[in-house]
Scaffold this active site. Structure first.
Site, PDB file in Angstrom:
ATOM      1  N   GLY A   1       0.833  -1.197   0.000  1.00  0.00           N
ATOM      2  CA  GLY A   1       0.000   0.000   0.000  1.00  0.00           C
ATOM      3  C   GLY A   1       0.863   1.241   0.000  1.00  0.00           C
ATOM      4  O   GLY A   1       2.078   1.176   0.249  1.00  0.00           O
TER       5      GLY A   1
ATOM      6  N   GLN B   1       2.690   9.934   1.995  1.00  0.00           N
ATOM      7  CA  GLN B   1       4.052   9.381   2.035  1.00  0.00           C
ATOM      8  C   GLN B   1       4.934   9.882   0.894  1.00  0.00           C
ATOM      9  O   GLN B   1       6.154   9.777   0.961  1.00  0.00           O
ATOM     10  CB  GLN B   1       4.006   7.842   2.005  1.00  0.00           C
ATOM     11  CG  GLN B   1       3.378   7.241   3.246  1.00  0.00           C
ATOM     12  CD  GLN B   1       3.258   5.739   3.142  1.00  0.00           C
ATOM     13  OE1 GLN B   1       2.302   5.235   2.555  1.00  0.00           O
ATOM     14  NE2 GLN B   1       4.214   5.018   3.671  1.00  0.00           N
TER      15      GLN B   1
ATOM     16  N   CYS C   1       5.978  -0.431   7.416  1.00  0.00           N
ATOM     17  CA  CYS C   1       5.645   0.842   6.768  1.00  0.00           C
ATOM     18  C   CYS C   1       6.817   1.269   5.893  1.00  0.00           C
ATOM     19  O   CYS C   1       7.964   1.241   6.344  1.00  0.00           O
ATOM     20  CB  CYS C   1       5.360   1.912   7.827  1.00  0.00           C
ATOM     21  SG  CYS C   1       4.887   3.503   7.124  1.00  0.00           S
ATOM     22  N   LEU C   2       6.514   1.659   4.666  1.00  0.00           N
ATOM     23  CA  LEU C   2       7.582   2.082   3.749  1.00  0.00           C
ATOM     24  C   LEU C   2       8.256   3.365   4.241  1.00  0.00           C
ATOM     25  O   LEU C   2       9.377   3.657   3.839  1.00  0.00           O
ATOM     26  CB  LEU C   2       7.018   2.283   2.338  1.00  0.00           C
ATOM     27  CG  LEU C   2       6.417   1.020   1.695  1.00  0.00           C
ATOM     28  CD1 LEU C   2       5.774   1.358   0.350  1.00  0.00           C
ATOM     29  CD2 LEU C   2       7.477  -0.064   1.523  1.00  0.00           C
TER      30      LEU C   2
ATOM     31  N   HIS D   1      -4.299   1.171   7.958  1.00  0.00           N
ATOM     32  CA  HIS D   1      -2.941   1.738   8.038  1.00  0.00           C
ATOM     33  C   HIS D   1      -2.828   2.943   7.083  1.00  0.00           C
ATOM     34  O   HIS D   1      -2.316   4.007   7.471  1.00  0.00           O
ATOM     35  CB  HIS D   1      -1.940   0.638   7.673  1.00  0.00           C
ATOM     36  CG  HIS D   1      -0.509   1.067   7.610  1.00  0.00           C
ATOM     37  ND1 HIS D   1       0.441   0.649   8.516  1.00  0.00           N
ATOM     38  CD2 HIS D   1       0.167   1.857   6.727  1.00  0.00           C
ATOM     39  CE1 HIS D   1       1.614   1.171   8.208  1.00  0.00           C
ATOM     40  NE2 HIS D   1       1.479   1.910   7.109  1.00  0.00           N
ATOM     41  N   GLU D   2      -3.317   2.784   5.852  1.00  0.00           N
ATOM     42  CA  GLU D   2      -3.192   3.870   4.859  1.00  0.00           C
ATOM     43  C   GLU D   2      -4.091   5.049   5.212  1.00  0.00           C
ATOM     44  O   GLU D   2      -3.715   6.206   5.009  1.00  0.00           O
ATOM     45  CB  GLU D   2      -3.532   3.359   3.451  1.00  0.00           C
ATOM     46  CG  GLU D   2      -2.693   2.192   2.953  1.00  0.00           C
ATOM     47  CD  GLU D   2      -1.193   2.399   3.054  1.00  0.00           C
ATOM     48  OE1 GLU D   2      -0.736   3.550   3.062  1.00  0.00           O
ATOM     49  OE2 GLU D   2      -0.474   1.392   3.158  1.00  0.00           O
TER      50      GLU D   2
ATOM     51  N   HIS E   1      -2.399   7.248   7.575  1.00  0.00           N
ATOM     52  CA  HIS E   1      -1.426   8.156   6.927  1.00  0.00           C
ATOM     53  C   HIS E   1      -2.130   9.440   6.471  1.00  0.00           C
ATOM     54  O   HIS E   1      -1.577  10.533   6.609  1.00  0.00           O
ATOM     55  CB  HIS E   1      -0.785   7.491   5.712  1.00  0.00           C
ATOM     56  CG  HIS E   1       0.404   6.623   6.029  1.00  0.00           C
ATOM     57  ND1 HIS E   1       1.505   7.090   6.706  1.00  0.00           N
ATOM     58  CD2 HIS E   1       0.680   5.330   5.718  1.00  0.00           C
ATOM     59  CE1 HIS E   1       2.400   6.113   6.809  1.00  0.00           C
ATOM     60  NE2 HIS E   1       1.921   5.027   6.234  1.00  0.00           N
TER      61      HIS E   1
HETATM   62  O1  K1U Z   1       1.836   2.378   3.993  1.00  0.00           O
HETATM   63  C1  K1U Z   1       2.870   1.762   3.828  1.00  0.00           C
HETATM   64  O2  K1U Z   1       3.900   2.205   4.290  1.00  0.00           O
HETATM   65  C2  K1U Z   1       2.878   0.446   3.094  1.00  0.00           C
HETATM   66  C3  K1U Z   1       2.868  -0.745   4.035  1.00  0.00           C
HETATM   67  C4  K1U Z   1       1.449  -1.256   4.160  1.00  0.00           C
HETATM   68  C5  K1U Z   1       1.169  -2.233   5.254  1.00  0.00           C
HETATM   69  C6  K1U Z   1       1.911  -3.378   5.447  1.00  0.00           C
HETATM   70  C7  K1U Z   1       1.598  -4.270   6.453  1.00  0.00           C
HETATM   71  C8  K1U Z   1       0.532  -4.021   7.277  1.00  0.00           C
HETATM   72  C9  K1U Z   1      -0.183  -2.868   7.113  1.00  0.00           C
HETATM   73  C10 K1U Z   1       0.123  -1.987   6.100  1.00  0.00           C
HETATM   74  C11 K1U Z   1       3.783  -1.821   3.453  1.00  0.00           C
HETATM   75  O3  K1U Z   1       3.578  -2.261   2.367  1.00  0.00           O
HETATM   76  S1  K1U Z   1       5.098  -2.361   4.432  1.00  0.00           S
HETATM   77  C12 K1U Z   1       5.924  -3.597   3.485  1.00  0.00           C
HETATM   78  C13 K1U Z   1       5.181  -4.854   3.242  1.00  0.00           C
HETATM   79  O4  K1U Z   1       5.015  -5.204   2.102  1.00  0.00           O
HETATM   80  C14 K1U Z   1       4.611  -5.714   4.319  1.00  0.00           C
HETATM   81  C15 K1U Z   1       5.046  -5.664   5.625  1.00  0.00           C
HETATM   82  C16 K1U Z   1       4.494  -6.475   6.620  1.00  0.00           C
HETATM   83  C17 K1U Z   1       3.483  -7.362   6.283  1.00  0.00           C
HETATM   84  C18 K1U Z   1       3.031  -7.435   4.965  1.00  0.00           C
HETATM   85  C19 K1U Z   1       3.607  -6.624   4.000  1.00  0.00           C
HETATM   86 ZN    ZN Z   2       2.849   3.195   6.170  1.00  0.00          ZN
END
Ligand code: K1U
Ligand code: ZN
Length: 169
Positions: free
Chosen positions: A46, A51, A92-93, A134-135, A138
């Site tokens: 996401g 971001q 989170c990225l 989560h998004e 943000h």
């Molecule tokens: O918003 C962001 O920073 C993107 C984030 C989204 C997210 C991941 C996991 C749980 C909730 C929201 C990411 O994509 S982090 C990287 C990722 O691919 C990931 C990390 C943990 C679990 C599953 C995916």
């Molecule tokens: Zn995030």
């Protein structure tokens, strides 16, 4: 299309509250294409416009294994949240390398516009529901580390600042 720079925690620009999108036009469609490319390149599931330092209510998501099912949510609003909640591990990225548990509603319903400006309703559970919550945080200027203890949050802040100092040398 372009890969956009992703803001890193604790950048104060991540605290800004996004404004509603006024018109789904060519500018917005180009931004959405860039956000999708940025999310895929960063291997995220996401990305919120906040971001990439754009403070408008836009989210892109793709939780598919094949990375071929992009979802676009413009001006998203949660219309229902399940009473049941769960602890889920999140990343989170904007906080690279940090993963921790956050309590989220198990399921949510969302009303949003798609990339063509058409209104739609989405019923989400599992990872999609977690990612949407989560998004949407943000867009309200909230990063997931705000749910952690002050001790953990301060350690993460110090670690990120140190990493950023090292990268800028
Ligand atoms: O918003 C962001 O920073 C993107 C984030 C989204 C997210 C991941 C996991 C749980 C909730 C929201 C990411 O994509 S982090 C990287 C990722 O691919 C990931 C990390 C943990 C679990 C599953 C995916
Ligand atoms: Zn995030």
């Amino acid at each position: 299309m372009a890969i956009l720079p992703i803001l890193c925690y604790p950048d104060p620009k991540l605290l800004k509250v996004a404004k509603p999108v006024a018109a789904v036009d060519a500018r917005l469609q180009a931004l959405i294409a860039d956000m999708l490319e940025t999310m895929y390149e960063a291997k995220g599931i996401g990305l919120a416009a906040t971001q990439v330092d754009v403070h408008e209510r836009i989210i892109v998501i793709d939780i598919s294994e094949e990375r071929d099912q992009p979802l676009v949510l413009i001006n998203p609003e949660l219309t229902w949240r399940s009473e049941a909640t769960h602890l889920n591990e999140e990343g989170c990225l904007s906080v690279p390398g940090i993963y921790d548990d956050v309590v989220r509603h198990d399921a949510v319903h969302v009303q949003a516009l798609d990339a063509k400006g058409q209104s739609y309703r989405l019923e989400a559970d599992g990872l999609l529901a977690v990612c949407i919550q989560h998004e949407m945080d943000h867009l309200l200027g909230k990063v997931f580390v705000e749910y952690l203890s002050p001790l953990k949050r301060n350690r993460i802040k110090t670690k990120m600042q140190k990493l950023q100092r090292e990268e800028s040398r």
